[in-house]
Design an enzyme around this catalytic site. Structure first.
Site, PDB file in Angstrom:
ATOM      1  CB  ALA A   1      -1.278   0.083   0.846  1.00  0.00           C
ATOM      2  CE  LYS A   2      -1.792   6.864  -2.877  1.00  0.00           C
ATOM      3  NZ  LYS A   2      -3.113   6.235  -2.344  1.00  0.00           N
TER       4      LYS A   2
END
Ligand code: GLU
Ligand code: ZN
Length: 309
Positions: free
Chosen positions: A240-241
């Site tokens: 994810a980010k």
């Protein structure tokens, strides 16, 4: 119908494609092409509020960049609503679905047991007393009555048994926004497109017994399944980010060679012995489901450094 393999890429244009998607696409393509099979492309854009402009073109660019091709024109879900409606009608006619007016918070309050990440609580069957002929005045979803949990043999995992009574329970096939849910659309499409093998990430493992129930009730032949373990960050969590920018578009923009990424992914699947650049087509003779580890692949800083990112 012959026994020729036909698989599909099914990107959702809801965001950018990541390294994890690339790993699944690569395995999918190698499996299809190494056996002389076909691979179709389907854009899963029915989840309209989350569709991002330009994401579809970007997904196609990502696939081309990886050196993966497909056959025929892309199939676009939003152009196929009548097919999904016909399938829902069939489920209604047989009283296999019922209208559900529960909100997310109704369900969270009524359900007490802890639940798996991403899966939500077990639906407490608040609305299960309704029939398919009931038509509540407030907005409602259609839920499928789960009778049992089909077991299946996965090409990567072997035998998989997931008890839907413990995971999600009765599930939504049509959303209260008036649009088909993923579970119904994917079965209608895979059946109509003659897909023989579904290759996807193992975050979707609990969806497979649900989809097998729908195949059974629609009298359609179910495909075989291969679920690939996810790619995770160094903290063991899904990419994810927070793990930095691992979108394929970011790798491309940084000048990473597609062969370098393909080599890393091939190594992670046990098809080559060390991380080195390789073109997807050169992996065709090396493809094997059996060498893919069952654990998630942890993408480390040094892996990214090794491919020049
Ligand atoms: N569209 C889904 C995704 O991008 C894949 C669904 C499937 O392969 O069944 O995660
Ligand atoms: Zn309900």
């Amino acid at each position: 119908m012959g026994t020729r393999v036909r698989t599909r890429f099914a990107p959702s244009p809801t965001g950018a494609q990541h390294v994890g998607n690339a790993r699944t696409y690569l395995a999918n393509w190698l499996f299809a092409r190494s056996g002389g099979g076909e691979i179709l492309l389907r854009i899963e854009d029915i989840d309209s509020p989350r569709v991002k402009p330009g994401a579809m073109e970007q997904a196609l660019d990502d696939l081309r960049w990886l050196g993966l091709d497909w056959d025929c024109e892309p199939v676009v879900q939003t152009a196929r609503l009548p097919l999904y409606e016909a399938a829902l009608d069939e489920l209604k006619r047989r009283d296999l679905v019922y209208p559900c007016t529960c909100s997310r918070s109704d369900i969270a309050q009524a359900a007490s047991a802890p639940h798996a990440e991403h899966e939500g609580p077990v639906y407490p069957r608040t609305c299960a007393g309704r029939t398919a002929r009931d038509a509540p005045v407030e907005p409602f979803a259609w839920r499928f009555r789960v009778s049992d949990s089909p077991v299946f043999r996965d090409l990567v995992r072997g035998d998989v048994a997931i008890d839907l009574g413990q995971v999600g329970g009765d599930f939504v096939v049509w959303k209260n926004t008036g649009t088909p849910a993923y579970q119904l659309a994917v079965v209608v499409d895979d059946a109509a497109m003659g897909i023989t093998h579904v290759v996807r990430g193992d975050d979707l493992l609990p969806s497979t017994p649900r989809q097998l129930l729908i195949y059974r009730e629609l009298n359609a032949a179910a495909p075989a399944f291969a679920h690939l373990p996810l790619v995770v960050g160094e903290d063991g969590r899904r990419l994810a980010k927070r793990h930095g920018d691992t979108r394929l578009s970011a790798l491309r923009a940084a000048g990473v060679c597609p062969e370098s990424l393909v080599g890393l992914l091939a190594w992670s699947c046990g098809w080559i012995d060390r991380i080195e650049p390789v073109a997807a087509r050169d992996l065709l003779p090396k493809f094997d489901w059996q060498t893919i580890p069952h654990e998630p692949f942890t993408l480390r800083r040094e892996h990214l450094a090794a491919i020049g990112f």
